[in-house]
Design a protein around this motif. Structure first.
Motif, PDB file in Angstrom:
ATOM      1  N   HIS A  67      82.075-112.682 -74.503  1.00  0.00           N
ATOM      2  CA  HIS A  67      82.175-113.899 -75.465  1.00  0.00           C
ATOM      3  C   HIS A  67      81.023-114.314 -76.184  1.00  0.00           C
ATOM      4  CE1 HIS A  67      83.708-117.870 -76.703  1.00  0.00           C
ATOM      5  NE2 HIS A  67      82.842-118.081 -77.085  1.00  0.00           N
ATOM      6  N   CYS A  70      80.046-111.438 -78.339  1.00  0.00           N
ATOM      7  CA  CYS A  70      80.810-111.491 -79.780  1.00  0.00           C
ATOM      8  C   CYS A  70      80.018-112.304 -80.790  1.00  0.00           C
ATOM      9  CB  CYS A  70      82.398-111.887 -79.626  1.00  0.00           C
ATOM     10  SG  CYS A  70      83.247-110.921 -78.715  1.00  0.00           S
ATOM     11  N   HIS A  83      83.829-119.962 -83.594  1.00  0.00           N
ATOM     12  CA  HIS A  83      85.057-120.043 -82.856  1.00  0.00           C
ATOM     13  C   HIS A  83      86.230-119.900 -83.892  1.00  0.00           C
ATOM     14  CE1 HIS A  83      84.115-120.824 -78.512  1.00  0.00           C
ATOM     15  NE2 HIS A  83      82.746-120.619 -79.313  1.00  0.00           N
ATOM     16  N   ARG A  89      87.568-114.127 -83.942  1.00  0.00           N
ATOM     17  CA  ARG A  89      88.754-114.017 -82.998  1.00  0.00           C
ATOM     18  C   ARG A  89      89.087-112.768 -82.805  1.00  0.00           C
ATOM     19  NH1 ARG A  89      92.529-117.402 -86.138  1.00  0.00           N
ATOM     20  NH2 ARG A  89      90.843-117.831 -87.422  1.00  0.00           N
ATOM     21  N   LEU A  92      87.251-111.071 -80.274  1.00  0.00           N
ATOM     22  CA  LEU A  92      87.311-111.387 -78.799  1.00  0.00           C
ATOM     23  C   LEU A  92      88.614-110.721 -78.309  1.00  0.00           C
ATOM     24  CD1 LEU A  92      87.208-115.360 -78.874  1.00  0.00           C
ATOM     25  CD2 LEU A  92      85.651-113.697 -77.767  1.00  0.00           C
ATOM     26  N   LYS A  93      89.737-110.440 -79.085  1.00  0.00           N
ATOM     27  CA  LYS A  93      90.782-109.677 -78.831  1.00  0.00           C
ATOM     28  C   LYS A  93      90.302-108.246 -78.522  1.00  0.00           C
ATOM     29  CE  LYS A  93      94.148-112.786 -81.208  1.00  0.00           C
ATOM     30  NZ  LYS A  93      95.020-112.763 -82.383  1.00  0.00           N
ATOM     31  N   ARG A  99      88.510-116.910 -74.887  1.00  0.00           N
ATOM     32  CA  ARG A  99      87.926-117.811 -75.930  1.00  0.00           C
ATOM     33  C   ARG A  99      87.471-118.925 -75.361  1.00  0.00           C
ATOM     34  NH1 ARG A  99      91.107-120.112 -80.891  1.00  0.00           N
ATOM     35  NH2 ARG A  99      89.343-120.667 -82.175  1.00  0.00           N
TER      36      ARG A  99
END
Length: 151
Positions: A67, A70, A83, A89, A92-93, A99
């Motif tokens: 995290h 990222c 965020h 996002r 992250l995926k 998250r």
């Protein structure tokens, strides 16, 4: 896990999941209370909460590191690293990073708030407060009667 082990661990995760090197410092910060880690914008360093490693183990720590990495890689590249940003996002995926981190058991226990109950002598109006009230200084808001601490 000491500081050198953590640094090597973060560098290995960065290469494995992002294909890019982590060129700054990673360290534990025991003053972090409600978060698993944080990315520092000015120094590009990553701080991690050691309580997550102690309570939840290495698997949870890997998620927190992914995290924070990222945030790190997107910020270095000049993309949306917050965020709410789509770039964040999506990344992250892609790397299967959480998250948000799960709350610690030790923090959950602390959240139980004590409540203080006061009642007016004259009109029996009741007040529930999180903090103690100085009954010599404060009076009932309805009738200005004297307050009594019940609980």
């Amino acid at each position: 896990m000491n500081v050198n082990d953590l640094q090597k661990f973060v560098e290995a995760i960065s290469i494995e999941y992002f294909g890019k090197p982590f060129k700054h410092h990673a360290r534990f910060n025991s003053r972090l209370q409600t978060t698993g880690g944080r990315y520092l914008l000015k120094s590009h360093d990553i701080e991690l909460n050691p309580k997550y490693y102690i309570e939840r183990g290495e698997e949870e720590l890997v998620g927190i590191i992914k995290h924070e990495l990222c945030h790190y890689h997107l910020h270095i590249e000049g993309k949306g690293y917050q965020h709410r940003d789509k770039d964040f996002r999506d990344l992250l995926k892609k790397v299967d990073a959480p998250r948000f981190c799960k709350p610690l058991d030790s923090v959950k226990k602390r959240k139980v708030m004590t409540q203080h109950l006061y009642e007016c002598n004259a009109c029996q109006q009741r007040y529930v407060r999180k903090r103690k009230v100085d009954t010599n200084r404060y009076v009932c808001g309805k009738c200005s009667g004297k307050l009594i601490h019940l609980k």
